[in-house]
Design a protein around this motif. Structure first.
Motif, PDB file in Angstrom:
ATOM      1  N   THR A 268      16.609  24.801 -14.844  1.00  0.00           N
ATOM      2  CA  THR A 268      17.405  25.119 -16.052  1.00  0.00           C
ATOM      3  C   THR A 268      17.006  26.507 -16.579  1.00  0.00           C
ATOM      4  OG1 THR A 268      17.517  22.766 -16.607  1.00  0.00           O
ATOM      5  CG2 THR A 268      17.992  24.332 -18.383  1.00  0.00           C
ATOM      6  N   LYS A 269      15.696  26.793 -16.599  1.00  0.00           N
ATOM      7  CA  LYS A 269      15.226  28.110 -17.057  1.00  0.00           C
ATOM      8  C   LYS A 269      15.718  29.226 -16.133  1.00  0.00           C
ATOM      9  CE  LYS A 269      10.962  26.434 -19.220  1.00  0.00           C
ATOM     10  NZ  LYS A 269       9.479  26.428 -19.137  1.00  0.00           N
ATOM     11  N   LYS A 270      15.700  29.004 -14.830  1.00  0.00           N
ATOM     12  CA  LYS A 270      16.161  30.012 -13.875  1.00  0.00           C
ATOM     13  C   LYS A 270      17.647  30.310 -14.047  1.00  0.00           C
ATOM     14  CE  LYS A 270      12.753  29.147 -10.227  1.00  0.00           C
ATOM     15  NZ  LYS A 270      12.540  28.658  -8.849  1.00  0.00           N
ATOM     16  N   ILE A 271      18.476  29.266 -14.283  1.00  0.00           N
ATOM     17  CA  ILE A 271      19.925  29.457 -14.470  1.00  0.00           C
ATOM     18  C   ILE A 271      20.182  30.343 -15.681  1.00  0.00           C
ATOM     19  CG2 ILE A 271      22.059  28.249 -15.103  1.00  0.00           C
ATOM     20  CD1 ILE A 271      21.062  25.917 -13.322  1.00  0.00           C
ATOM     21  N   ASP A 272      19.430  30.090 -16.774  1.00  0.00           N
ATOM     22  CA  ASP A 272      19.607  30.903 -17.991  1.00  0.00           C
ATOM     23  C   ASP A 272      19.194  32.348 -17.741  1.00  0.00           C
ATOM     24  OD1 ASP A 272      20.433  28.612 -19.230  1.00  0.00           O
ATOM     25  OD2 ASP A 272      18.473  28.172 -20.146  1.00  0.00           O
ATOM     26  N   SER A 273      18.069  32.547 -17.047  1.00  0.00           N
ATOM     27  CA  SER A 273      17.580  33.915 -16.765  1.00  0.00           C
ATOM     28  C   SER A 273      18.539  34.672 -15.870  1.00  0.00           C
ATOM     29  CB  SER A 273      16.201  33.831 -16.099  1.00  0.00           C
ATOM     30  OG  SER A 273      15.757  35.094 -15.710  1.00  0.00           O
ATOM     31  N   ASN A 274      19.102  33.990 -14.835  1.00  0.00           N
ATOM     32  CA  ASN A 274      20.032  34.648 -13.905  1.00  0.00           C
ATOM     33  C   ASN A 274      21.308  35.081 -14.611  1.00  0.00           C
ATOM     34  OD1 ASN A 274      20.139  35.283 -11.021  1.00  0.00           O
ATOM     35  ND2 ASN A 274      22.007  34.061 -11.049  1.00  0.00           N
ATOM     36  N   GLN A 275      21.754  34.242 -15.597  1.00  0.00           N
ATOM     37  CA  GLN A 275      22.965  34.588 -16.354  1.00  0.00           C
ATOM     38  C   GLN A 275      22.734  35.857 -17.175  1.00  0.00           C
ATOM     39  OE1 GLN A 275      25.914  33.058 -15.989  1.00  0.00           O
ATOM     40  NE2 GLN A 275      26.777  34.632 -17.327  1.00  0.00           N
ATOM     41  N   ASN A 276      21.538  36.003 -17.732  1.00  0.00           N
ATOM     42  CA  ASN A 276      21.211  37.226 -18.488  1.00  0.00           C
ATOM     43  C   ASN A 276      21.225  38.456 -17.575  1.00  0.00           C
ATOM     44  OD1 ASN A 276      20.874  35.741 -20.838  1.00  0.00           O
ATOM     45  ND2 ASN A 276      18.658  35.447 -20.499  1.00  0.00           N
ATOM     46  N   SER A 277      20.735  38.320 -16.346  1.00  0.00           N
ATOM     47  CA  SER A 277      20.706  39.451 -15.381  1.00  0.00           C
ATOM     48  C   SER A 277      22.111  39.877 -15.009  1.00  0.00           C
ATOM     49  CB  SER A 277      19.931  39.030 -14.121  1.00  0.00           C
ATOM     50  OG  SER A 277      18.596  38.753 -14.422  1.00  0.00           O
ATOM     51  N   ILE A 278      23.056  38.902 -14.867  1.00  0.00           N
ATOM     52  CA  ILE A 278      24.464  39.235 -14.538  1.00  0.00           C
ATOM     53  C   ILE A 278      25.071  40.078 -15.652  1.00  0.00           C
ATOM     54  CG2 ILE A 278      26.772  38.225 -14.251  1.00  0.00           C
ATOM     55  CD1 ILE A 278      25.358  35.895 -12.777  1.00  0.00           C
ATOM     56  N   GLN A 279      24.785  39.709 -16.900  1.00  0.00           N
ATOM     57  CA  GLN A 279      25.328  40.453 -18.045  1.00  0.00           C
ATOM     58  C   GLN A 279      24.754  41.883 -18.088  1.00  0.00           C
ATOM     59  OE1 GLN A 279      24.369  37.981 -21.404  1.00  0.00           O
ATOM     60  NE2 GLN A 279      25.895  36.395 -20.875  1.00  0.00           N
ATOM     61  N   GLN A 280      23.453  42.051 -17.782  1.00  0.00           N
ATOM     62  CA  GLN A 280      22.828  43.385 -17.771  1.00  0.00           C
ATOM     63  C   GLN A 280      23.408  44.249 -16.656  1.00  0.00           C
ATOM     64  OE1 GLN A 280      20.736  44.679 -19.945  1.00  0.00           O
ATOM     65  NE2 GLN A 280      20.537  46.604 -18.806  1.00  0.00           N
ATOM     66  N   ASN A 281      23.686  43.621 -15.506  1.00  0.00           N
ATOM     67  CA  ASN A 281      24.274  44.354 -14.380  1.00  0.00           C
ATOM     68  C   ASN A 281      25.651  44.893 -14.736  1.00  0.00           C
ATOM     69  OD1 ASN A 281      26.215  44.042 -11.822  1.00  0.00           O
ATOM     70  ND2 ASN A 281      24.166  44.657 -11.087  1.00  0.00           N
ATOM     71  N   GLN A 282      26.456  44.093 -15.412  1.00  0.00           N
ATOM     72  CA  GLN A 282      27.806  44.531 -15.773  1.00  0.00           C
ATOM     73  C   GLN A 282      27.751  45.701 -16.752  1.00  0.00           C
ATOM     74  OE1 GLN A 282      29.446  40.810 -17.168  1.00  0.00           O
ATOM     75  NE2 GLN A 282      30.187  40.216 -15.118  1.00  0.00           N
ATOM     76  N   LYS A 283      26.737  45.700 -17.618  1.00  0.00           N
ATOM     77  CA  LYS A 283      26.576  46.798 -18.577  1.00  0.00           C
ATOM     78  C   LYS A 283      26.233  48.109 -17.854  1.00  0.00           C
ATOM     79  CE  LYS A 283      23.855  48.108 -22.636  1.00  0.00           C
ATOM     80  NZ  LYS A 283      22.735  47.718 -23.539  1.00  0.00           N
ATOM     81  N   GLU A 284      25.284  48.062 -16.899  1.00  0.00           N
ATOM     82  CA  GLU A 284      24.872  49.253 -16.146  1.00  0.00           C
ATOM     83  C   GLU A 284      26.004  49.751 -15.258  1.00  0.00           C
ATOM     84  OE1 GLU A 284      21.354  48.270 -14.017  1.00  0.00           O
ATOM     85  OE2 GLU A 284      20.115  48.017 -15.804  1.00  0.00           O
ATOM     86  N   TRP A 285      26.834  48.835 -14.721  1.00  0.00           N
ATOM     87  CA  TRP A 285      27.962  49.244 -13.864  1.00  0.00           C
ATOM     88  C   TRP A 285      28.970  50.065 -14.646  1.00  0.00           C
ATOM     89  CZ3 TRP A 285      33.177  48.999 -13.038  1.00  0.00           C
ATOM     90  CH2 TRP A 285      33.616  49.236 -11.730  1.00  0.00           C
ATOM     91  N   GLN A 286      29.166  49.705 -15.924  1.00  0.00           N
ATOM     92  CA  GLN A 286      30.093  50.445 -16.788  1.00  0.00           C
ATOM     93  C   GLN A 286      29.566  51.860 -17.042  1.00  0.00           C
ATOM     94  OE1 GLN A 286      33.136  49.292 -17.876  1.00  0.00           O
ATOM     95  NE2 GLN A 286      33.416  51.406 -18.529  1.00  0.00           N
ATOM     96  N   GLU A 287      28.251  51.963 -17.257  1.00  0.00           N
ATOM     97  CA  GLU A 287      27.643  53.300 -17.472  1.00  0.00           C
ATOM     98  C   GLU A 287      27.811  54.167 -16.230  1.00  0.00           C
ATOM     99  OE1 GLU A 287      23.634  52.470 -18.434  1.00  0.00           O
ATOM    100  OE2 GLU A 287      24.044  51.797 -20.498  1.00  0.00           O
ATOM    101  N   ASN A 288      27.648  53.588 -15.042  1.00  0.00           N
ATOM    102  CA  ASN A 288      27.815  54.338 -13.790  1.00  0.00           C
ATOM    103  C   ASN A 288      29.242  54.819 -13.623  1.00  0.00           C
ATOM    104  OD1 ASN A 288      28.469  53.951 -10.544  1.00  0.00           O
ATOM    105  ND2 ASN A 288      26.523  55.002 -10.954  1.00  0.00           N
ATOM    106  N   GLN A 289      30.228  54.005 -14.021  1.00  0.00           N
ATOM    107  CA  GLN A 289      31.657  54.374 -13.941  1.00  0.00           C
ATOM    108  C   GLN A 289      31.928  55.577 -14.835  1.00  0.00           C
ATOM    109  OE1 GLN A 289      34.295  51.197 -15.037  1.00  0.00           O
ATOM    110  NE2 GLN A 289      36.126  52.427 -14.813  1.00  0.00           N
ATOM    111  N   ASN A 290      31.364  55.556 -16.057  1.00  0.00           N
ATOM    112  CA  ASN A 290      31.563  56.677 -16.987  1.00  0.00           C
ATOM    113  C   ASN A 290      30.949  57.966 -16.419  1.00  0.00           C
ATOM    114  OD1 ASN A 290      32.790  54.886 -18.739  1.00  0.00           O
ATOM    115  ND2 ASN A 290      30.896  54.487 -19.928  1.00  0.00           N
ATOM    116  N   LEU A 291      29.765  57.858 -15.745  1.00  0.00           N
ATOM    117  CA  LEU A 291      29.110  59.042 -15.147  1.00  0.00           C
ATOM    118  C   LEU A 291      30.010  59.696 -14.110  1.00  0.00           C
ATOM    119  CD1 LEU A 291      26.479  60.752 -14.774  1.00  0.00           C
ATOM    120  CD2 LEU A 291      25.808  59.129 -13.009  1.00  0.00           C
ATOM    121  N   PHE A 292      30.574  58.937 -13.167  1.00  0.00           N
ATOM    122  CA  PHE A 292      31.472  59.494 -12.158  1.00  0.00           C
ATOM    123  C   PHE A 292      32.679  60.176 -12.801  1.00  0.00           C
ATOM    124  CE2 PHE A 292      29.375  56.733  -8.972  1.00  0.00           C
ATOM    125  CZ  PHE A 292      29.255  57.674  -7.962  1.00  0.00           C
TER     126      PHE A 292
END
Length: 1008
Positions: free
Chosen positions: A314-338
């Motif tokens: 249960t703890k791992k599922i919650d932690s993995n969901q947080n990592s997915i949200q952080q990844n989507q945030k960084e992907w948006q920053e990379n799109q703006n850079l290009f």
């Protein structure tokens, strides 16, 4: 062995480098030569250099080391920093060069000397340590140092003494000359050796006496032996009693220990029973509950593990969901850079292909820009190099300004070139360098002519000065012959007067001596001396006209006049020699003048009129002006080439600058950053990294949810099975049952404690039974005496044993010493017997040759050596004179050697009665004989004869030199005569002259 060459530097007073080659002229024509020079000039330094190079020794100093050179101030010339000596010699093994050298380090201290041998045939240095060089030279030559010195260097001084001394001193001198002191040492050794061996026997006899004094009588020895046997029997009886007592004491002590142990064991058993009872009260219930749950313990533990795993997932599922949200945030920053920096849309479907095309396009632009920049820098360096001599500064941002300045200088140079061409016609010359060389040659020739002409005038001036000086000198000594003649006549007059005065003094002395006769004369009676009857001076003694102070005054005047005459003669001789030197100088200068005149006319025949007219300066000025203008013209021509090339390069530079600016503008329109490669690489890596990471996170989330569902079903099924079983044991839930379970380590600890207590109680009960049985057995063998009484009895018996042992040891020591002393005495007697046989041989040796001084054997050996030496000397003497032979003195004759005068019927006379010249011939014959004796197995082809020639009259000197020449001719020896005798210099044309200067240094000159 023959010496071929001698080279040395800074040896004694001979400063600098010197080289004597005995294989070249004048030595090759005449192997008999003289080494001449005043006393103390360094004649024997040549011999020092030879012995130093071969053996690192010199006759006056012995073996040398760096310390000896410093201490004695020898060998190395004063105020010099290095020295060497090298001798090249031939022998049966070939031709070798032996070298000795020493030098000063930068610190000012002398380095250690070095030595080496070079094989000239093989042209290599022999692999030897410096300490091995003298021995290797000895092996090659066949003579050691002492033999070499006696064979090659013959000093008559030692032999002149040898001829006239008594037998005792002659033996010592012969020992010194021949180096036969070994015979004296052998005699002393034989004497000392026998004495030492006899002393050894005496020491051994003294040891026998010492041992004999310590022996006891046979009767006492037997009594002591019997007493020792009784003591040994007593010792056995006491030892048995001591062992029995020790055993009784051991049993007593063991019985007491067992009783003590019984009490302690009973106490421990009670203590352990109490501990087991307390343990059962405290931990027994918990241990019982744990054992009751052992049938379900596996399922209880499995349920616990499933609950823990469900919580972790249960703890791992919650932690993995947080990592997915952080990844989507960084992907948006990379799109703006290009979008902002590279003008690219990373969400497009063909983004990756478009990205590769974009990178290649920008890289092509950067490559073109870099190529343009490199061409620009290269061209800037080339233009700067061409413009640097003209002090034109390149303006890289606006090359057109530099071009205008360069064109202006080019036009000015063109005007200057035209002016030079009109004035000097340089444009008609094909090879400007050739023209410059021709002008330089002409200038040098004119200047050389001027220098030669001035030298010509200087020589004329020198000749005139020398002629005037000669005239002045001739006038100054014109009256000298007459002055010298007058001085000689004055000396003759004074000598005649002195002779008359001395005769009168003798007459007066005779008259005084006959005074007592005069007093007895009677008138009319004849004089017993002259027979005269008239005695006018019988009562009146004639006056003595001559006085001793007048004779002394005349002698002083003669001495003074002779000194004045000698001084005048020396001055006259020096003046004549000076005049001769001036005359020779004038002739030399005249020859030099004629040669210079002829050479001048040959070289400068075309320029003689110009030189005499003194028109050289104007010609030189015109030529120098033309040469300078030619250089200027050549320089401007070279500048024009560089300027023309620079103008072309400046046009190209302007084009490259425009092209570079256009490329830079294109890049800036498509890329908004500093470093394209680094920034595009980082953005691209981030883009791919985020995509890969998102894919992995989603996959992981899906896997975790599936695992969570499986574990939930498994946990539910396990609980439904486990609850009915636990209800039977009184538990309502799995958690309550789990609380009564002990952990494994706690369970093990309780179980082990309980078992250990039970095991200890069993062991103590067993020990208690054993101790009771042991005590019963010991009580049957225990002594009735107490422990203290037993110990006291043991001490008394041990004391008795100790006293017995001391007495026995003393007896054994006496008996052993008796046996040892007898054995030692027998050994020493056997050694004395064996040593006496050896000593007998040494006694014979001592009686034959031995004595404390070594004179017995030395005198015998020296007598044999003298006989052999005289045989060889007489052979040599026959070539020097047919009159004499040498022989040993007979018992009734004088102790000195005997000369047999064959011109007087074989008359025997002491050599002390011979003249100085005859003595020299004898000593020379002995010296040559010693050389023959020392080198009887080695052919010596180099001899140096020192001292003694000054005692010979001219006829004997000629005869001696004839003999030496004959010796040289027959044996092909190289013979060097060391002397300061003037007639030698006239007779022997080949000479090595040693001359001193005023500073204490000497120089070497070879004449022939």
């Amino acid at each position: 062995m023959k010496i071929l060459q001698l080279s040395f530097k800074n040896i004694n007073s001979l400063r600098g480098e010197h080289h004597v080659d005995f294989t070249q002229s004048p030595f090759i024509q005449n192997n008999l030569f003289a080494i001449t020079g005043p006393t103390g000039s360094g004649k024997t330094s040549l011999l020092d250099a030879i012995s130093l190079a071969l053996f690192n020794q010199v006759p006056r100093l012995g073996k040398l080391s760096t310390t000896e050179v410093i201490k004695k101030g020898a060998i190395l010339t004063r105020n010099q920093t290095d020295a060497y000596a090298q001798v090249t010699y031939s022998c049966e093994s070939g031709i070798f060069a032996s070298r000795w050298e020493i030098s000063t380090a930068r610190t000012g201290n002398l380095r250690d000397y070095e030595m080496r041998i070079i094989s000239l045939k093989e042209d290599k240095t022999l692999d030897l340590k410096k300490s091995e060089v003298p021995n290797h030279n000895e092996k090659l030559i066949g003579l050691n140092y002492e033999q070499f010195i006696k064979s090659v260097v013959l000093a008559q001084g030692e032999f002149a003494k040898f001829l006239q001394v008594n037998k005792k001193d002659r033996g010592a001198l012969l020992e010194k000359i021949t180096g036969t002191g070994i015979y004296r040492q052998l005699g002393q050794l034989a004497y000392r050796k026998y004495g030492e061996l006899e002393k050894q026997i005496q020491n051994q006899k003294e040891k026998i006496n010492t041992f004999s004094e310590q022996l006891i009588s046979d009767e006492v020895f037997k009594h002591k032996k019997k007493e020792a046997a009784e003591k040994r029997n007593l010792k056995k009886r006491i030892a048995k009693k001591i062992d029995d007592l020790k055993e009784q004491i051991r049993i007593k002590e063991q019985s007491q220990a067992i009783l003590k142990n019984l009490v302690e064991t009973e106490n421990k058993l009670n203590e352990h029973n109490l501990k087991l009872e307390n343990f059962n009260k405290e931990k027994g219930l918990a241990l019982k509950k744990h054992l009751a749950l052992q049938a379900t313990v596996t399922e209880i533990n499995e349920e616990k593990n499933l609950s823990v795993r469900l919580g972790d997932i249960t703890k791992k599922i919650d932690s993995n969901q947080n990592s997915i949200q952080q990844n989507q945030k960084e992907w948006q920053e990379n799109q703006n850079l290009f979008q902002l920096k590279f003008k690219l849309n990373s969400t497009a479907s063909d983004f990756e292909n478009h990205l590769q095309q974009y990178k290649q396009h920008i890289r092509n632009l950067e490559s073109n820009r870099q190529k343009t920049l490199n061409d620009f820098k290269s061209l800037v360096n080339q233009i700067t190099f061409n413009l640097e001599p003209l002090s034109i500064l390149l303006k890289t941002k606006n090359p057109q300004l530099t071009k205008a300045e360069t064109v202006d200088i080019f036009r000015k140079n063109q005007v200057e070139l035209k002016a030079l061409e009109q004035k000097f016609s340089f444009d008609t010359i094909n090879d400007l360098d050739h023209e410059d060389r021709q002008i330089t040659l002409r200038l040098n020739k004119i200047r050389q002519a001027e220098l030669n002409y001035l030298r010509f005038l200087d020589i004329q001036k020198d000749i005139k000065q020398k002629q005037e000086e000669k005239l002045t000198k001739e006038k100054s000594i014109a009256s000298s012959p007459q002055t010298i003649t007058i001085a000689k006549k004055e000396i003759e007059k004074l000598e005649l007067q002195l002779d008359n005065e001395e005769k009168e003094e003798k007459i007066a002395f005779l008259q005084k001596k006959l005074s007592h006769y005069r007093e007895e004369l009677q008138t009319g009676e004849p004089c017993p001396l002259c027979g005269s009857l008239d005695h006018p001076f019988a009562n009146h003694t004639p006056l003595q006209k001559t006085e001793k102070n007048l004779i002394a005054s005349l002698k002083e005047k003669i001495k003074h006049h002779q000194l004045q005459l000698t001084k005048q003669q020396a001055e006259f001789k020096a003046a004549n020699e000076n005049l001769e030197a001036i005359h020779n100088t004038i002739q030399t200068k005249q020859k030099e003048l004629n040669a210079e005149r002829q050479k001048f006319e040959e070289l400068f025949s075309k320029d003689i009129n110009q030189i005499r007219a003194n028109d050289l300066k104007n010609s030189v000025k015109l030529l120098e002006e033309r040469r300078e203008e030619l250089k200027k013209y050549t320089l401007i021509k070279q500048q024009q080439k560089g300027l023309k090339k620079a103008i072309e390069d400046l046009n190209s530079l302007a084009k490259l600058l425009d092209n570079g600016r256009a490329i830079k503008k294109q890049i800036e329109q498509q890329f908004n950053g500093e470093n394209f490669e680094n920034e595009i690489e980082q953005a691209e890596k981030q883009y791919y990294k985020l995509n890969q990471e998102l894919f992995q996170l989603k996959s992981t989330q899906e896997s975790l949810k599936k695992e969570q569902d499986v574990l939930s079903i498994k946990h539910k099924n396990l609980v439904s099975v486990l609850i009915p079983q636990l209800s039977k044991l009184g538990y309502k839930s799995v958690e309550t049952a789990r609380e009564d379970l002990l952990n494994h380590s706690e369970f093990k600890e309780y179980q082990e404690r309980q078992e250990n207590l039970k095991r200890a109680i069993l062991t103590l009960e067993t020990s208690l039974t054993d101790l009771r049985n042991q005590n019963k057995k010991l009580e049957a063998n225990t002594s009735v005496l107490s422990l203290d009484e037993l110990k006291k009895s043991l001490e008394e018996h041990q004391h008795t044993m100790h006293l017995n042992d001391e007495s026995l040891n003393e007896l054994n020591h006496v008996l052993k010493n008796q046996t040892t002393f007898i054995e030692k005495i027998e050994e020493l007697q056997a050694e004395i017997k064996a040593q006496t046989k050896i000593n007998k041989r040494w006694k014979i040796m001592r009686d034959l040759i031995g004595d404390a001084t070594g004179n017995k054997f030395n005198d015998y050996a020296q007598d044999l050596t003298l006989s052999q030496l005289l045989i060889l000397a007489n052979k040599r003497l026959t070539h020097l004179t047919d009159r004499y032979k040498m022989d040993k003195p007979l018992s009734q004759e004088d102790d000195s050697l005997i000369a047999i005068d064959q011109h007087m019927g074989g008359q025997r006379r002491s050599i002390k009665t011979l003249s100085g010249g005859e003595t020299f011939l004898m000593s020379l014959a002995l010296a040559l004989a010693l050389s023959d004796l020392a080198s009887h197995k080695v052919e010596i082809n180099s001899l140096f004869i020192d001292e003694g020639f000054g005692t010979l009259d001219p006829e004997t000197l000629d005869q001696t030199l004839d003999t030496l020449e004959l010796l040289q001719a027959k044996s092909n020896k190289m013979i060097g005569i060391i002397s300061h005798v003037t007639s030698l210099k006239e007779r022997i044309s080949t000479q090595i002259q040693i001359n001193q200067n005023g500073q204490g240094y000497s120089s070497l000159k070879i004449i022939g």
